[in-house]
Design a protein around this motif. Sequence first.
Motif, PDB file in Angstrom:
ATOM      1  N   ALA A  51       0.828  -1.216   0.000  1.00 20.07           N
ATOM      2  CA  ALA A  51       0.000   0.000   0.000  1.00 20.07           C
ATOM      3  C   ALA A  51       0.854   1.254   0.000  1.00 20.07           C
ATOM      4  O   ALA A  51       0.590   2.187  -0.768  1.00 20.07           O
ATOM      5  CB  ALA A  51      -0.938  -0.001   1.210  1.00 20.07           C
ATOM      6  N   ASN A  52       1.904   1.293   0.840  1.00 11.48           N
ATOM      7  CA  ASN A  52       2.675   2.527   0.835  1.00 11.48           C
ATOM      8  C   ASN A  52       3.583   2.627  -0.381  1.00 11.48           C
ATOM      9  O   ASN A  52       3.944   3.716  -0.804  1.00 11.48           O
ATOM     10  CB  ASN A  52       3.363   2.799   2.175  1.00 11.48           C
ATOM     11  CG  ASN A  52       4.703   2.173   2.375  1.00 11.48           C
ATOM     12  OD1 ASN A  52       5.265   1.485   1.530  1.00 11.48           O
ATOM     13  ND2 ASN A  52       5.241   2.396   3.554  1.00 11.48           N
ATOM     14  N   TYR A  53       3.924   1.489  -1.019  1.00 10.67           N
ATOM     15  CA  TYR A  53       4.657   1.574  -2.278  1.00 10.67           C
ATOM     16  C   TYR A  53       3.751   2.154  -3.375  1.00 10.67           C
ATOM     17  O   TYR A  53       4.179   2.996  -4.157  1.00 10.67           O
ATOM     18  CB  TYR A  53       5.239   0.225  -2.724  1.00 10.67           C
ATOM     19  CG  TYR A  53       6.259   0.449  -3.809  1.00 10.67           C
ATOM     20  CD1 TYR A  53       7.588   0.664  -3.492  1.00 10.67           C
ATOM     21  CD2 TYR A  53       5.876   0.524  -5.145  1.00 10.67           C
ATOM     22  CE1 TYR A  53       8.526   0.937  -4.470  1.00 10.67           C
ATOM     23  CE2 TYR A  53       6.800   0.790  -6.137  1.00 10.67           C
ATOM     24  CZ  TYR A  53       8.124   1.007  -5.792  1.00 10.67           C
ATOM     25  OH  TYR A  53       9.031   1.299  -6.773  1.00 10.67           O
ATOM     26  N   ALA A  54       2.508   1.718  -3.404  1.00  7.81           N
ATOM     27  CA  ALA A  54       1.554   2.268  -4.383  1.00  7.81           C
ATOM     28  C   ALA A  54       1.399   3.776  -4.168  1.00  7.81           C
ATOM     29  O   ALA A  54       1.375   4.548  -5.136  1.00  7.81           O
ATOM     30  CB  ALA A  54       0.210   1.567  -4.275  1.00  7.81           C
ATOM     31  N   GLU A  55       1.323   4.218  -2.915  1.00  2.00           N
ATOM     32  CA  GLU A  55       1.250   5.655  -2.612  1.00  2.00           C
ATOM     33  C   GLU A  55       2.496   6.371  -3.096  1.00  2.00           C
ATOM     34  O   GLU A  55       2.419   7.493  -3.628  1.00  2.00           O
ATOM     35  CB  GLU A  55       1.080   5.879  -1.106  1.00  2.00           C
ATOM     36  CG  GLU A  55      -0.267   5.467  -0.571  1.00  2.00           C
ATOM     37  CD  GLU A  55      -0.315   5.493   0.955  1.00  2.00           C
ATOM     38  OE1 GLU A  55       0.648   5.986   1.609  1.00  2.00           O
ATOM     39  OE2 GLU A  55      -1.322   5.002   1.510  1.00  2.00           O
ATOM     40  N   HIS A  56       3.663   5.741  -2.929  1.00  2.00           N
ATOM     41  CA  HIS A  56       4.933   6.305  -3.388  1.00  2.00           C
ATOM     42  C   HIS A  56       4.905   6.528  -4.912  1.00  2.00           C
ATOM     43  O   HIS A  56       5.321   7.576  -5.403  1.00  2.00           O
ATOM     44  CB  HIS A  56       6.063   5.358  -2.982  1.00  2.00           C
ATOM     45  CG  HIS A  56       7.399   5.699  -3.489  1.00  2.00           C
ATOM     46  ND1 HIS A  56       8.041   6.884  -3.206  1.00  2.00           N
ATOM     47  CD2 HIS A  56       8.251   4.992  -4.278  1.00  2.00           C
ATOM     48  CE1 HIS A  56       9.224   6.894  -3.795  1.00  2.00           C
ATOM     49  NE2 HIS A  56       9.369   5.758  -4.453  1.00  2.00           N
ATOM     50  N   VAL A  57       4.396   5.555  -5.650  1.00  3.81           N
ATOM     51  CA  VAL A  57       4.302   5.703  -7.108  1.00  3.81           C
ATOM     52  C   VAL A  57       3.314   6.819  -7.458  1.00  3.81           C
ATOM     53  O   VAL A  57       3.576   7.629  -8.361  1.00  3.81           O
ATOM     54  CB  VAL A  57       3.914   4.378  -7.781  1.00  3.81           C
ATOM     55  CG1 VAL A  57       3.650   4.575  -9.276  1.00  3.81           C
ATOM     56  CG2 VAL A  57       5.005   3.327  -7.570  1.00  3.81           C
ATOM     57  N   GLU A  58       2.204   6.910  -6.750  1.00  4.90           N
ATOM     58  CA  GLU A  58       1.239   8.002  -6.987  1.00  4.90           C
ATOM     59  C   GLU A  58       1.888   9.361  -6.743  1.00  4.90           C
ATOM     60  O   GLU A  58       1.639  10.321  -7.480  1.00  4.90           O
ATOM     61  CB  GLU A  58      -0.002   7.833  -6.105  1.00  4.90           C
ATOM     62  CG  GLU A  58      -0.847   6.614  -6.431  1.00  4.90           C
ATOM     63  CD  GLU A  58      -1.550   6.679  -7.778  1.00  4.90           C
ATOM     64  OE1 GLU A  58      -1.618   7.767  -8.392  1.00  4.90           O
ATOM     65  OE2 GLU A  58      -2.041   5.629  -8.229  1.00  4.90           O
ATOM     66  N   GLU A  59       2.751   9.447  -5.721  1.00  2.00           N
ATOM     67  CA  GLU A  59       3.477  10.694  -5.458  1.00  2.00           C
ATOM     68  C   GLU A  59       4.414  11.020  -6.618  1.00  2.00           C
ATOM     69  O   GLU A  59       4.548  12.187  -7.000  1.00  2.00           O
ATOM     70  CB  GLU A  59       4.272  10.587  -4.159  1.00  2.00           C
ATOM     71  CG  GLU A  59       3.407  10.575  -2.921  1.00  2.00           C
ATOM     72  CD  GLU A  59       4.172  10.197  -1.652  1.00  2.00           C
ATOM     73  OE1 GLU A  59       5.392   9.884  -1.738  1.00  2.00           O
ATOM     74  OE2 GLU A  59       3.549  10.222  -0.586  1.00  2.00           O
ATOM     75  N   MET A  60       5.059   9.991  -7.190  1.00  2.86           N
ATOM     76  CA  MET A  60       5.926  10.227  -8.351  1.00  2.86           C
ATOM     77  C   MET A  60       5.113  10.769  -9.518  1.00  2.86           C
ATOM     78  O   MET A  60       5.570  11.667 -10.235  1.00  2.86           O
ATOM     79  CB  MET A  60       6.650   8.941  -8.757  1.00  2.86           C
ATOM     80  CG  MET A  60       7.813   8.602  -7.870  1.00  2.86           C
ATOM     81  SD  MET A  60       8.813   7.261  -8.548  1.00  2.86           S
ATOM     82  CE  MET A  60       7.896   5.843  -7.982  1.00  2.86           C
ATOM     83  N   ILE A  61       3.921  10.241  -9.705  1.00  6.16           N
ATOM     84  CA  ILE A  61       3.057  10.725 -10.790  1.00  6.16           C
ATOM     85  C   ILE A  61       2.682  12.187 -10.548  1.00  6.16           C
ATOM     86  O   ILE A  61       2.666  12.989 -11.488  1.00  6.16           O
ATOM     87  CB  ILE A  61       1.813   9.828 -10.943  1.00  6.16           C
ATOM     88  CG1 ILE A  61       2.230   8.426 -11.408  1.00  6.16           C
ATOM     89  CG2 ILE A  61       0.809  10.449 -11.910  1.00  6.16           C
ATOM     90  CD1 ILE A  61       1.131   7.376 -11.333  1.00  6.16           C
ATOM     91  N   GLU A  62       2.423  12.560  -9.293  1.00  8.40           N
ATOM     92  CA  GLU A  62       2.133  13.964  -8.972  1.00  8.40           C
ATOM     93  C   GLU A  62       3.333  14.860  -9.276  1.00  8.40           C
ATOM     94  O   GLU A  62       3.174  15.972  -9.775  1.00  8.40           O
ATOM     95  CB  GLU A  62       1.746  14.102  -7.498  1.00  8.40           C
ATOM     96  CG  GLU A  62       0.400  13.515  -7.158  1.00  8.40           C
ATOM     97  CD  GLU A  62       0.114  13.542  -5.669  1.00  8.40           C
ATOM     98  OE1 GLU A  62       0.827  14.247  -4.911  1.00  8.40           O
ATOM     99  OE2 GLU A  62      -0.830  12.833  -5.254  1.00  8.40           O
ATOM    100  N   MET A  63       4.549  14.381  -8.988  1.00  7.92           N
ATOM    101  CA  MET A  63       5.752  15.192  -9.193  1.00  7.92           C
ATOM    102  C   MET A  63       6.166  15.267 -10.661  1.00  7.92           C
ATOM    103  O   MET A  63       6.583  16.319 -11.134  1.00  7.92           O
ATOM    104  CB  MET A  63       6.914  14.636  -8.369  1.00  7.92           C
ATOM    105  CG  MET A  63       6.726  14.779  -6.879  1.00  7.92           C
ATOM    106  SD  MET A  63       8.181  14.282  -5.921  1.00  7.92           S
ATOM    107  CE  MET A  63       8.205  12.512  -6.179  1.00  7.92           C
ATOM    108  N   PHE A  64       6.069  14.127 -11.375  1.00  5.55           N
ATOM    109  CA  PHE A  64       6.606  14.027 -12.736  1.00  5.55           C
ATOM    110  C   PHE A  64       5.537  13.946 -13.813  1.00  5.55           C
ATOM    111  O   PHE A  64       5.861  13.802 -14.984  1.00  5.55           O
ATOM    112  CB  PHE A  64       7.517  12.801 -12.851  1.00  5.55           C
ATOM    113  CG  PHE A  64       8.704  12.843 -11.941  1.00  5.55           C
ATOM    114  CD1 PHE A  64       9.810  13.615 -12.249  1.00  5.55           C
ATOM    115  CD2 PHE A  64       8.714  12.129 -10.756  1.00  5.55           C
ATOM    116  CE1 PHE A  64      10.902  13.668 -11.414  1.00  5.55           C
ATOM    117  CE2 PHE A  64       9.804  12.169  -9.904  1.00  5.55           C
ATOM    118  CZ  PHE A  64      10.903  12.946 -10.227  1.00  5.55           C
ATOM    119  N   GLY A  65       4.273  13.980 -13.445  1.00  4.56           N
ATOM    120  CA  GLY A  65       3.209  13.796 -14.418  1.00  4.56           C
ATOM    121  C   GLY A  65       3.184  12.346 -14.881  1.00  4.56           C
ATOM    122  O   GLY A  65       3.818  11.474 -14.293  1.00  4.56           O
TER     123      GLY A  65
END
Length: 137
Positions: A51-65
């Motif tokens: 779950a927190n890895y999935a959140e980490h990837v979502e954060e990357m999408i927010e930062m990098f589009g």
Amino acid sequence: MTRSTEATIRGFLDEVRSGRSPQRAPEFLAPVVLAHQMRAGARETLERTPANYAEHVEEMIEMFGAFAFTVDELLIDGDRGYARWVQHGHHAGLIDGREPTGRPIETLGSAVYRVHEGMIVEYWIQQDAAGLAAQLE
């Protein structure tokens, strides 16, 4: 049937780390994964959950589009695999305290993954932090 080391790592990179389907993390990651993160001058080990890895990837999408993620090399040896990648995106969100500029960003990374019974249980990751910082200047 247990997945091979290669199928596990390739599936994880292609589906989860790529940003395509972060919610699929539980298919590839053990309930607790030791994540050894290495940057010049700093090393830390985190306990990651799917779950927190999935959140980490979502954060990357927010930062990098919606970034493009390409695995340049994948080497397998027994229960371990080494992957090297490049990620292309844009400065779409706050990164290291810097406001978004919309400019293109390329990041480089690599990791060694350890697989047990078809699930990633541990990894050692290196990111090109200096290269990213230079692009944010």
